[in-house]
Design a protein around this motif. Structure first.
Motif, PDB file in Angstrom:
ATOM      1  N   TYR A  36      34.831  45.521  33.969  1.00 32.31           N
ATOM      2  CA  TYR A  36      34.483  44.198  33.471  1.00 32.31           C
ATOM      3  C   TYR A  36      33.233  43.721  34.191  1.00 32.31           C
ATOM      4  CZ  TYR A  36      38.933  43.511  31.036  1.00 32.31           C
ATOM      5  OH  TYR A  36      39.988  43.607  30.175  1.00 32.31           O
ATOM      6  N   GLN A  38      30.979  40.098  35.158  1.00 30.39           N
ATOM      7  CA  GLN A  38      31.011  38.634  35.226  1.00 30.39           C
ATOM      8  C   GLN A  38      29.606  38.149  35.546  1.00 30.39           C
ATOM      9  OE1 GLN A  38      33.346  36.818  38.382  1.00 30.39           O
ATOM     10  NE2 GLN A  38      33.919  35.119  37.035  1.00 30.39           N
ATOM     11  N   HIS A  43      33.071  33.773  32.654  1.00 34.02           N
ATOM     12  CA  HIS A  43      34.300  34.513  32.901  1.00 34.02           C
ATOM     13  C   HIS A  43      34.062  36.006  32.669  1.00 34.02           C
ATOM     14  CE1 HIS A  43      35.100  35.078  28.555  1.00 34.02           C
ATOM     15  NE2 HIS A  43      34.622  33.866  28.433  1.00 34.02           N
ATOM     16  N   LEU A  44      35.059  36.798  32.934  1.00 31.96           N
ATOM     17  CA  LEU A  44      34.921  38.247  32.831  1.00 31.96           C
ATOM     18  C   LEU A  44      34.844  38.708  31.381  1.00 31.96           C
ATOM     19  CD1 LEU A  44      36.207  37.845  35.728  1.00 31.96           C
ATOM     20  CD2 LEU A  44      36.997  40.190  35.471  1.00 31.96           C
TER      21      LEU A  44
END
Lengths: 114, 114
Positions: A36, A38, A43-44
């Protein structure tokens, strides 16, 4: 329960340099693996994922990752980074048993200098 | 717009007070999660729920409780807040236990305990 290790806390690169971020996990069973990203203040978001098949997976924005089962690793790579890749990157492991939960590494902050 | 809604987005709280962070998703996802994000520690799993009516403890459950009365809502409660619970809290969900496991994240709730 599984644990996830990301070895690089902060990586600084110049634009066009190649990137490799390490991720190792400890768990002997079946896993799904993720990276992921960020971006600052956000947010991710999912970059890529592996759940079966070809261990080399390609994601968005030119990122790829290779699952090496024997090394319990899932390293993230990009041949040529851009300034816009500046962000924090998280490796995550979903162990299907016993709880099917999702654990994250501590993250690697990438700074790309223009 | 489909997704995950967290509330409040930011809160300052006196130590000892009770606080509930709300999380609602409209994607009919079965599994939901609460993470806290702290600098240098990445995301740590607090509690999770694989389906409505069930919950489980993650890596750092102490001082927190959750409930999952229905599919859409997964509130996180701090019964008596302490300064070490100052953090950014993210709620996340995914479709089901058997899928490839991608998480969808809310925008986060920044909590400061004084």
């Amino acid at each position: 329960a599984q644990s996830v290790s990301q070895h690089n806390h902060h990586v600084i690169l110049s634009e066009a340099a190649s990137l490799e971020l390490g991720c190792n996990y400890s768990y002997g069973g079946t896993v799904n693996l993720f990276w992921y990203v960020q971006y600052p203040g956000q947010h991710l978001q999912l970059l890529l994922k592996y759940f079966s098949g070809d261990p080399l997976v390609k994601g968005i924005k030119g990122f790829e990752a290779e699952f090496i089962k024997s090394k319990f690793s899932f390293n993230l790579r990009k041949p040529s980074v851009q300034w816009s890749d500046t962000a924090e990157y998280f490796c995550a492991v979903n162990a299907l048993f016993p709880n099917n939960d999702m654990r994250f590494g501590a993250g690697t902050r990438l700074t790309v200098k223009p | 717009i489909a997704g995950i809604t967290q509330a409040p987005t930011s809160q300052i709280l006196a130590a000892g007070r009770r606080m509930t962070l709300r999380c609602t998703q409209d994607m009919r996802h079965n599994a939901m999660y609460w993470y806290r994000q702290d600098l240098g520690l990445g995301l740590r799993l607090i509690h999770y729920s694989n389906t409505a009516g069930t919950t489980g403890k993650g890596e750092v459950p102490d001082g927190y409780s959750v409930s999952r009365a229905n599919t859409d809502d997964f509130p996180l409660t701090l019964a008596s807040a302490v300064p070490s619970q100052t953090s950014v809290y993210f709620c996340a969900s995914r479709a089901s236990v058997g899928d490839t496991g991608e998480l969808f994240f809310g925008e986060g709730s920044r909590l400061t305990v004084l």
